[in-house]
Design a protein around this motif. Structure first.
Motif, PDB file in Angstrom:
ATOM      1  N   SER A   6     -70.334  36.336  37.013  1.00  0.00           N
ATOM      2  CA  SER A   6     -70.045  35.090  37.700  1.00  0.00           C
ATOM      3  C   SER A   6     -69.813  33.965  36.715  1.00  0.00           C
ATOM      4  N   GLU A   9     -66.244  31.772  34.991  1.00  0.00           N
ATOM      5  CA  GLU A   9     -65.609  30.487  35.235  1.00  0.00           C
ATOM      6  C   GLU A   9     -66.485  29.318  34.811  1.00  0.00           C
ATOM      7  N   ALA A  15     -71.682  23.461  37.702  1.00  0.00           N
ATOM      8  CA  ALA A  15     -70.630  24.131  38.480  1.00  0.00           C
ATOM      9  C   ALA A  15     -71.207  25.171  39.442  1.00  0.00           C
ATOM     10  N   ARG A  29     -71.925  29.837  44.703  1.00  0.00           N
ATOM     11  CA  ARG A  29     -70.616  29.240  44.449  1.00  0.00           C
ATOM     12  C   ARG A  29     -70.568  28.901  42.973  1.00  0.00           C
ATOM     13  N   ASN A  30     -69.506  29.351  42.349  1.00  0.00           N
ATOM     14  CA  ASN A  30     -69.291  29.106  40.931  1.00  0.00           C
ATOM     15  C   ASN A  30     -67.864  28.603  40.830  1.00  0.00           C
ATOM     16  N   GLY A  31     -67.682  27.285  40.912  1.00  0.00           N
ATOM     17  CA  GLY A  31     -66.331  26.735  40.977  1.00  0.00           C
ATOM     18  C   GLY A  31     -65.690  27.186  42.278  1.00  0.00           C
ATOM     19  N   ALA A  32     -64.526  27.831  42.185  1.00  0.00           N
ATOM     20  CA  ALA A  32     -63.831  28.317  43.375  1.00  0.00           C
ATOM     21  C   ALA A  32     -64.332  29.692  43.829  1.00  0.00           C
ATOM     22  N   ASN A  33     -65.085  30.367  42.989  1.00  0.00           N
ATOM     23  CA  ASN A  33     -65.579  31.707  43.315  1.00  0.00           C
ATOM     24  C   ASN A  33     -66.833  31.640  44.170  1.00  0.00           C
ATOM     25  N   ARG A  34     -66.917  32.562  45.136  1.00  0.00           N
ATOM     26  CA  ARG A  34     -68.111  32.696  45.966  1.00  0.00           C
ATOM     27  C   ARG A  34     -68.510  34.156  46.006  1.00  0.00           C
TER      28      ARG A  34
END
Length: 127
Positions: A6, A9, A15, A29-34
């Motif tokens: 994860s 990003e 973030a 949530r890691n920036g746009a990644n979930r």
């Protein structure tokens, strides 16, 4: 299990957002990644019995307190909680690939811990 860490990003803890969906699952949530993980997938499984370890329970307490623990009464025995915080740090650093301390000891209405990421319990956690 994610194919890439994860942390690919995120470069800083701010973030990251961790939200408890239930006693056993979180959404990250890691920036746009979930991603949605249970305690074992995240690295908080007790190898002796397969159940969530005490560091997972401490992470849940942090979530319930919105990331700030400044009072030993909230966590019971302070030395034990400090040990759990060390375990949480290790899992989070490994999972996200960020070497900076995610839970520094700070002066918060006295002294305590304040996470550098967002952490909470979602509305579904309380149902």
């Amino acid at each position: 299990m994610p194919t890439q860490p994860s942390g690919a990003e995120a470069v800083t803890w701010d973030a990251i957002e961790i939200s408890f969906l239930s006693d056993e699952r979180v959404q990250i949530r890691n920036g746009a990644n979930r991603e949605t993980l249970n305690y074992a997938e995240f690295g908080f499984q007790d190898a002796r019995n397969g159940k969530p370890n005490r560091a997972w329970e401490a992470l849940r307490v942090l979530a319930a307190q919105r990331g700030i623990i400044g009072d030993a009464a909230t966590v019971g025995k302070w030395p034990e909680f400090e040990k759990r915080v060390q375990e949480i740090r290790k899992v989070l650093r490994k999972h996200f690939g960020i070497s900076a301390d995610p839970i520094p000891f700070v002066e918060v209405e006295g002294t305590g811990y304040q996470v550098l990421f967002k952490i909470s319990c979602s509305p579904s956690f309380h149902t």
